[in-house]
Scaffold this active site. Structure first.
Site, PDB file in Angstrom:
ATOM      1  CB  SER A 253      -0.948  -0.019   1.121  1.00 32.11           C
ATOM      2  OG  SER A 253      -1.916  -0.982   1.447  1.00 32.11           O
ATOM      3  CG  HIS A 258       7.120  -1.823   4.278  1.00 32.19           C
ATOM      4  ND1 HIS A 258       6.461  -0.740   3.390  1.00 32.19           N
ATOM      5  CD2 HIS A 258       6.158  -2.292   4.424  1.00 32.19           C
ATOM      6  CE1 HIS A 258       5.439  -1.196   2.885  1.00 32.19           C
ATOM      7  NE2 HIS A 258       5.091  -2.107   3.534  1.00 32.19           N
TER       8      HIS A 258
END
Ligand code: M7G
Length: 318
Positions: A253, A258
């Protein structure tokens, strides 16, 4: 290479009931939820015991997520001792009750997105899902132009990296600008029990959007995240690497690289094969072929109202 660790609150599981902080580090005021005017239910799930609500707080769009959290072993005896039991039915050796727990053992995890954009509302709305297969060329022609103009802000990520938000939640940091990262609890985890352990490692580099950008140049970064992330979790929570599922989302998203660290026993949202790519597989794929993620097709789910799905349809790819 300098490294730092934040011993503080992350050292233990969180057992206090204090407010979490907003982006600016301010406590979220109680009125944010009590002033909330419900417009519609975006999604609810009896099995997951959560509900996603769209509404308004003082004319601003907001999404509120309410979620019942797992029953904690460390408060079990208190729960049984200090609750009231209301009999529902009894039949032979079977009986069911309503257990009325004291307020402090009956909290509901609450997440507020305010102001919420239309994209936030869509993210939580239950939608039909389609699987799309994206070649490297599709990524460059369709996906990249779309995400460059349409993706969620990563301001919250920059706030974490710059210690403007959640600084007290950092479990571990390696500040190296190329291979360093910040490890902290994902906001989906209330840190009260290990069954649903969920942390994220956010890289300091700002030039890697997703899996698609990775080449063998990033192997030192990825192996560093794996080994130091696992070490830090072992130290802080006594959870060994063999109990962790460590993966990246594609599509994510938020387009700032990450890595997700969850308990292997926890069926975390987004951990299915069509979205989660195990970090160890990613590392091996890049060791075998530096341009693996530039060239190969990657499948991922898109919701019916996702603008990217429309782009794939217009190009005759779905
Ligand atoms: P993702 O793969 O980009 O998207 O992961 P997803 O949300 O569709 O899974 C981003 C991860 O960051 C998710 O696991 C989120 O729960 C988490 N996350 C999102 N926000 C806005 C925050 C935040 O403000 N703080 C923290 N700690 N985690 C967040």
């Amino acid at each position: 290479m300098a490294e730092s660790e934040n011993g503080g609150a992350a050292k233990r599981l969180k057992t206090d009931a204090k407010n979490d902080c907003g982006d600016a580090g301010e406590p979220i005021s109680d009125s944010l939820v009590s002033d909330f005017k419900i417009s519609r239910i975006l999604r609810d799930c009896a099995r997951e015991k959560n509900i996603f609500i769209h509404g308004k707080v003082k004319d601003q769009d907001a999404v509120v997520i309410l979620e019942k959290t797992p029953i904690r072993q460390d408060t079990l005896s208190e729960l049984l001792k200090s609750s009231q039991l209301k009999l529902e039915m009894k039949n032979d050796v079977y009986s069911t009750y309503q257990l009325q727990a004291p307020a402090h053992l009956n909290e509901i995890k609450t997440t507020v997105v305010c102001p919420a954009t239309e994209k936030h509302v869509k993210k939580y709305l239950h939608q039909e899902v389609f699987l799309v297969e994206e070649s490297g060329e599709d990524y460059r022609n369709l996906t990249l132009p779309y995400i460059s103009s349409q993706s969620f802000s990563v301001q919250w990520v920059h706030n974490i990296l710059e210690k403007k938000a959640e600084a007290d939640r950092i479990v571990f940091e390696d500040p190296d600008p190329d291979t360093g990262f910040v490890l902290l609890p994902d906001f989906k985890w209330d840190q009260k029990q290990l069954q649903d352990l969920y942390l994220i490692a956010i890289v300091h580099r700002r030039d890697v959007k997703s899996l698609r950008d990775l080449t063998s140049e990033h192997l030192p970064l990825l192996t560093n995240i794996r080994s130091k992330g696992e070490d830090a979790i072992q130290r802080q929570y006594s959870v060994p690497p063999s109990k962790l599922r460590v993966y990246l989302h594609y599509q994510p998203s938020y387009y700032h690289l990450h890595v997700h660290f969850t308990s292997v026993e926890y069926d975390a949202p987004g951990c299915r094969v069509e979205r989660a790519h195990l970090l160890s597989d990613v590392i091996q794929n890049l060791q075998a072929d530096s341009s693996h993620y530039h060239n190969r097709s990657l499948a991922f789910p898109l919701r019916a109202d996702d603008g990217l799905l429309l782009k794939f349809k217009e190009a005759g790819k779905v």
